[in-house]
Design an enzyme around this catalytic site. Structure first.
Site, PDB file in Angstrom:
ATOM      1  N   THR A  16     -42.364  63.233  23.225  1.00 58.91           N
ATOM      2  CA  THR A  16     -42.136  64.510  22.542  1.00 58.91           C
ATOM      3  C   THR A  16     -42.958  65.647  23.128  1.00 58.91           C
ATOM      4  OG1 THR A  16     -41.576  63.418  20.454  1.00 58.91           O
ATOM      5  CG2 THR A  16     -42.368  65.680  20.311  1.00 58.91           C
ATOM      6  N   SER A  62     -39.965  57.359  24.388  1.00 57.10           N
ATOM      7  CA  SER A  62     -40.633  56.056  24.318  1.00 57.10           C
ATOM      8  C   SER A  62     -39.777  54.984  23.660  1.00 57.10           C
ATOM      9  CB  SER A  62     -41.988  56.164  23.623  1.00 57.10           C
ATOM     10  OG  SER A  62     -41.853  56.351  22.234  1.00 57.10           O
ATOM     11  N   ASP A  94     -43.208  56.875  19.336  1.00 55.67           N
ATOM     12  CA  ASP A  94     -42.478  55.809  18.652  1.00 55.67           C
ATOM     13  C   ASP A  94     -42.910  54.414  19.091  1.00 55.67           C
ATOM     14  OD1 ASP A  94     -41.135  57.624  17.131  1.00 55.67           O
ATOM     15  OD2 ASP A  94     -39.238  57.492  18.223  1.00 55.67           O
ATOM     16  N   CYS A 278     -49.060  42.936   4.569  1.00 57.32           N
ATOM     17  CA  CYS A 278     -50.041  43.879   4.019  1.00 57.32           C
ATOM     18  C   CYS A 278     -50.688  44.676   5.150  1.00 57.32           C
ATOM     19  CB  CYS A 278     -51.124  43.136   3.244  1.00 57.32           C
ATOM     20  SG  CYS A 278     -50.496  42.159   1.864  1.00 57.32           S
TER      21      CYS A 278
END
Length: 303
Positions: A16, A62, A94, A278
Site C-alpha cells: 500500500t 502482499s 496483509d 486465543c
C-alpha cells in the site's frame, strides 16, 4: 568504519505504501514510491543515513506473496549484507506477518537489523501513516544494532516471528499478543534491550536457508466440525497442519474418527501442530483430557 555515515538498504517489494489509485482500486506502481520520496523534505535531510532504495520486480500487493518471494527477499539481503549497516523491507500489510515470520528462519546468523514496514494509507494521500513508518524504520535500522527481523508499525517495534495483523483500519495495525514490543517510537526511539535476542558470535557469516515450499495448511476448529474436513485437509501432499484448537489446546476428543484422521496423517509423516484460538497464553496438551487425546493421536503442542 568509525565516523562513516551509516548505510541502509531499502528493498521495496510493493504494498500500500507506494500504491497509486487506478480504475480497479489501489495497485503497486513502478517508480512511484521513489517519486513520492523525492518530493519529501524529510528524505532530503542531512540527518538521514545514506540510503540505497531498490525496487523489486515485479512489485507486489502482499496478497500475491509466496514462499518463493520470501527467498528472493532473503537472497537480496544476503547479496548486500556486507555493504550496509541495516535493512528495511517495504512490504504490504496483509501478509507482512508471514514474511516476518519466515525470514528469521531463512537468515541464519543474522547480526544486523532487518525491519519490515509499510502503511495502512498510501504515501500519496495527504493524511497517511506511510512517511512516519518508513522514516522511523530507516532510523532504527541505521542506529540500533538489533540482530533480528522486526516489524515497525504504528510506533511499535515488534519481533517479526511473534507479530500478527490485528486491525484493518487503525494505524496500529500489528500486535504481538504474547510478547511485549521490543521498542517504541514517540518523542524518542526507545529499545528494550532486555527483550532483544543476543547477537551471533563475532565473525558468524550470514547464510540463507531455503525452507522450500512444503504444503502446510491451517484449520480452525469449530463446534461440530466433521471429521471428513480434517481428513481432507491432511491428504497428501500436505506435509503439515496448524490446528487452531480451543483454549489451551483442546478439541473433540470424543470423536474417534476425528482422532483417527490425525493419527493416520501423523503415521504417514505429516506434522500436526496444535495452537490456540486465543490471542494470549499458549497451549498445554496435557492439561485436559480433551488435549491429551490430540497428543496421543500424534499432534504436538505449539507451546
Amino acid at each position: 568504519m568509525s565516523g562513516a555515515k551509516r548505510r541502509v538498504y531499502v528493498s521495496n517489494t510493493g504494498g500500500t505504501i507506494g500504491m497509486r489509485l487506478g480504475p480497479s482500486g489501489y495497485a503497486p506502481a513502478p517508480g512511484y514510491l521513489a517519486e513520492q520520496l523525492a518530493t519529501s523534505t524529510a528524505f532530503r535531510s542531512a540527518s538521514l543515513p545514506e540510503l540505497v532504495i531498490s525496487e523489486q520486480q515485479p512489485l507486489l500487493d502482499s496478497a500475491y506473496m509466496t514462499p518463493g518471494d520470501w527467498l528472493r527477499i532473503a537472497q537480496d539481503i544476503a547479496a548486500h549484507y556486507d555493504a550496509f549497516d541495516g535493512f528495511v523491507v517495504v512490504h504490504g500489510t496483509d501478509t507482512m506477518a508471514y514474511t516476518a515470520s519466515a525470514l528469521p528462519f531463512m537468515l541464519e546468523g543474522l547480526g544486523k537489523p532487518v525491519i519490515l514496514t509499510g502503511s495502512q494509507v498510501p504515501l500519496c494521500e495527504l493524511r497517511n501513516d506511510a512517511l512516519e513508518n518508513l522514516l522511523t524504520a530507516i532510523l532504527i535500522a541505521a542506529q540500533e544494532p538489533i540482530p533480528e527481523v522486526c516489524i515497525f508499525f504504528g510506533g511499535r517495534l515488534l519481533r517479526g516471528c511473534r507479530a500478527t495483523k490485528v486491525d484493518t483500519q487503525d494505524f496500529e495495525a500489528f500486535s504481538s499478543p504474547n510478547l511485549a514490543p521490543l521498542g517504541h517510537a514517540g518523542v524518542s526511539i526507545g529499545i528494550d534491550w532486555s527483550r532483544v535476542r543476543p547477537a551471533p558470535q563475532e565473525g558468524t557469516a550470514l547464510r540463507v536457508v531455503d525452507i522450500g515450499r512444503p504444503l502446510v495448511g491451517a484449520l480452525r476448529l469449530f463446534p461440530g466440525i466433521p471429521s471428513a474436513l480434517i481428513r481432507s485437509m491432511l491428504l497428501p501432499p500436505v506435509a503439515g497442519l496448524v490446528l487452531e484448537a480451543y483454549g489451551s489446546g483442546t478439541g473433540p476428543g470424543n470423536d474417534a474418527d476425528f482422532l483417527a484422521a490425525i493419527r493416520e496423517a501423523t503415521d504417514q509423516g505429516a506434522v500436526v501442530v496444535v495452537t490456540s484460538q486465543c490471542l494470549h497464553g499458549g497451549t498445554s496438551l496435557g492439561g485436559y483430557a480433551a488435549g491429551s487425546c490430540l497428543a496421543a493421536a500424534g499432534a504436538v503442542g505449539g507451546a
